[in-house]
Design a protein around this motif. Structure first.
Motif, PDB file in Angstrom:
ATOM      1  N   MET A  94       0.846  -1.205   0.000  1.00  0.00           N
ATOM      2  CA  MET A  94       0.000   0.000   0.000  1.00  0.00           C
ATOM      3  C   MET A  94       0.878   1.251   0.000  1.00  0.00           C
ATOM      4  SD  MET A  94      -3.293  -0.516  -0.158  1.00  0.00           S
ATOM      5  CE  MET A  94      -3.853   1.062   0.469  1.00  0.00           C
ATOM      6  N   ALA A  96      -0.084   3.940  -1.806  1.00  0.00           N
ATOM      7  CA  ALA A  96      -0.944   5.090  -2.120  1.00  0.00           C
ATOM      8  C   ALA A  96      -1.117   5.992  -0.917  1.00  0.00           C
ATOM      9  CB  ALA A  96      -2.313   4.596  -2.591  1.00  0.00           C
ATOM     10  N   PRO A 127     -12.474   4.736   5.174  1.00  0.00           N
ATOM     11  CA  PRO A 127     -11.952   3.472   5.723  1.00  0.00           C
ATOM     12  C   PRO A 127     -10.433   3.420   5.611  1.00  0.00           C
ATOM     13  CG  PRO A 127     -12.955   3.106   3.574  1.00  0.00           C
ATOM     14  CD  PRO A 127     -13.260   4.525   3.949  1.00  0.00           C
ATOM     15  N   LEU A 130      -5.508  -0.374   4.548  1.00  0.00           N
ATOM     16  CA  LEU A 130      -4.419  -1.226   5.044  1.00  0.00           C
ATOM     17  C   LEU A 130      -4.885  -2.022   6.269  1.00  0.00           C
ATOM     18  CD1 LEU A 130      -1.430  -2.106   4.975  1.00  0.00           C
ATOM     19  CD2 LEU A 130      -0.880  -0.047   6.286  1.00  0.00           C
ATOM     20  N   PHE A 150       3.086   1.767   4.004  1.00  0.00           N
ATOM     21  CA  PHE A 150       4.032   2.883   3.953  1.00  0.00           C
ATOM     22  C   PHE A 150       3.612   3.903   5.004  1.00  0.00           C
ATOM     23  CE2 PHE A 150       7.107   3.185   0.419  1.00  0.00           C
ATOM     24  CZ  PHE A 150       6.909   1.925  -0.125  1.00  0.00           C
ATOM     25  N   LYS A 168       3.656   2.621  14.483  1.00  0.00           N
ATOM     26  CA  LYS A 168       2.652   2.451  13.426  1.00  0.00           C
ATOM     27  C   LYS A 168       2.593   1.007  12.927  1.00  0.00           C
ATOM     28  CE  LYS A 168       1.285   5.866  11.063  1.00  0.00           C
ATOM     29  NZ  LYS A 168       1.139   7.033  10.166  1.00  0.00           N
ATOM     30  N   LYS A 172      -0.940  -0.822  12.998  1.00  0.00           N
ATOM     31  CA  LYS A 172      -1.600  -1.252  11.755  1.00  0.00           C
ATOM     32  C   LYS A 172      -1.649  -2.773  11.635  1.00  0.00           C
ATOM     33  CE  LYS A 172      -1.916   2.846   9.374  1.00  0.00           C
ATOM     34  NZ  LYS A 172      -2.972   3.343   8.481  1.00  0.00           N
TER      35      LYS A 172
HETATM   36  O1  C5P Z   1      -1.902   6.073   9.130  1.00  0.00           O
HETATM   37  P1  C5P Z   1      -1.226   6.472   7.850  1.00  0.00           P
HETATM   38  O2  C5P Z   1      -2.127   7.186   6.889  1.00  0.00           O
HETATM   39  O3  C5P Z   1       0.091   7.177   8.082  1.00  0.00           O
HETATM   40  O4  C5P Z   1      -0.815   5.086   7.183  1.00  0.00           O
HETATM   41  C1  C5P Z   1      -0.260   5.029   5.928  1.00  0.00           C
HETATM   42  C2  C5P Z   1      -0.479   3.666   5.332  1.00  0.00           C
HETATM   43  O5  C5P Z   1      -1.833   3.299   5.447  1.00  0.00           O
HETATM   44  C3  C5P Z   1      -0.144   3.614   3.869  1.00  0.00           C
HETATM   45  O6  C5P Z   1       0.297   2.307   3.547  1.00  0.00           O
HETATM   46  C4  C5P Z   1      -1.494   3.942   3.220  1.00  0.00           C
HETATM   47  O7  C5P Z   1      -1.568   3.434   1.902  1.00  0.00           O
HETATM   48  C5  C5P Z   1      -2.451   3.247   4.176  1.00  0.00           C
HETATM   49  N1  C5P Z   1      -3.774   3.888   4.300  1.00  0.00           N
HETATM   50  C6  C5P Z   1      -4.896   3.202   3.914  1.00  0.00           C
HETATM   51  N2  C5P Z   1      -6.147   3.781   4.050  1.00  0.00           N
HETATM   52  C7  C5P Z   1      -6.279   5.011   4.585  1.00  0.00           C
HETATM   53  C8  C5P Z   1      -5.124   5.714   5.004  1.00  0.00           C
HETATM   54  C9  C5P Z   1      -3.895   5.131   4.841  1.00  0.00           C
HETATM   55  O8  C5P Z   1      -4.784   2.073   3.451  1.00  0.00           O
HETATM   56  N3  C5P Z   1      -7.493   5.544   4.708  1.00  0.00           N
END
Ligand code: C5P
Length: 230
Positions: A94, A96, A127, A130, A150, A168, A172
């Motif tokens: 992930m 993005a 949502p 990740l 990421f 993190k 996560k």
């Molecule tokens: O919590 P944060 O936004 O810093 O986490 C970043 C990671 O979580 C990245 O891998 C990003 O692609 C993913 N992400 C996600 N959905 C979101 C926000 C972040 O999958 N709504």
């Protein structure tokens, strides 16, 4: 020449920044260029992987040869595609920049300028894709060998980029996390990247400042090692 260690592996990579509509012509977006995600896709394909690249908005980038590209707009669209494509994948990365919030109301027609003060923009939480990938796998609803996140972090007086990254990774629940040092013109809209690659097995690898393709190689090396250990 590059190793052919990802031959036959199926990987899904998300890249770029989502755009959340306010009306048919306006959106809330972010500064992600998609370069890191595209570099990951290009290197994985060179190393033999079957690559699906799910791209939100990016700079004008060349689609890497042999990569299946799926374009999306909003976080919700990214979520639908990534969840569907990830089932059975060897690695989901992930990269993005997903918008954490979206406007509650998406106007059907262009919002008009009037003499009155503008309406405030009210936001709703998006949502966390990740986290959802990790939860779906835990619940037995999704088969994915490795889930990689990421994180863009700045160091401050009390906590380093590495400390933020460790926290993190734990929060996560993903298998690996790339922590990029940001701020002071680092990481966003530039060619280079630096940071740490953290594994839930306790491995911590420093990634020196270098091209995004170098970071991509370091990540695929680690993914290749983890997949061959499984
Ligand atoms: O919590 P944060 O936004 O810093 O986490 C970043 C990671 O979580 C990245 O891998 C990003 O692609 C993913 N992400 C996600 N959905 C979101 C926000 C972040 O999958 N709504």
């Amino acid at each position: 020449s590059l190793p052919w260690d990802l031959d036959g592996k199926r990987v899904v990579i998300s890249a770029g920044g989502t755009r959340e509509s306010l009306d048919p012509v306006r959106y809330l977006g972010n500064r992600s260029s998609g370069r890191q995600g595209y570099a990951l896709a290009r290197i994985a394909a060179h190393r033999g992987a079957d690559v699906t690249l799910v791209a939100a908005h990016t700079a004008d980038l060349v689609t890497p040869a042999g990569v299946r590209l799926i374009k999306v707009g909003t976080a919700e669209e990214l979520r639908t595609v990534v969840l569907a494509e990830s089932d059975g994948a060897d690695a989901v990365v992930m990269a993005a920049a997903v918008a954490d919030f979206r406007p509650v109301n998406q106007a059907e027609h262009k919002i008009k300028k009037t003499d009155r003060d503008p309406e405030p923009v009210v936001l709703a939480r998006n949502p966390d894709i990740l986290a959802e990938l990790v939860e779906s796998r835990s619940a037995g609803k999704l088969a994915a060998s490795l889930i990689v996140g990421f994180a863009a972090e700045t160091g401050d007086a009390t906590s380093s980029v590495l400390d933020h990254g460790r926290a993190k990774l734990a929060r996560k629940g993903c298998d690996m996390l790339v922590v990029n040092a940001v701020g002071d013109g680092m990481a966003f809209e530039v060619e280079d990247n630096s940071g740490w690659l953290l594994g839930d097995d306790g491995t911590e690898e420093r990634i020196d400042l270098g091209a995004k393709s170098l970071l991509a190689s370091t990540l695929w090396d680690a993914v290749g090692r983890r997949l061959s250990d499984q």
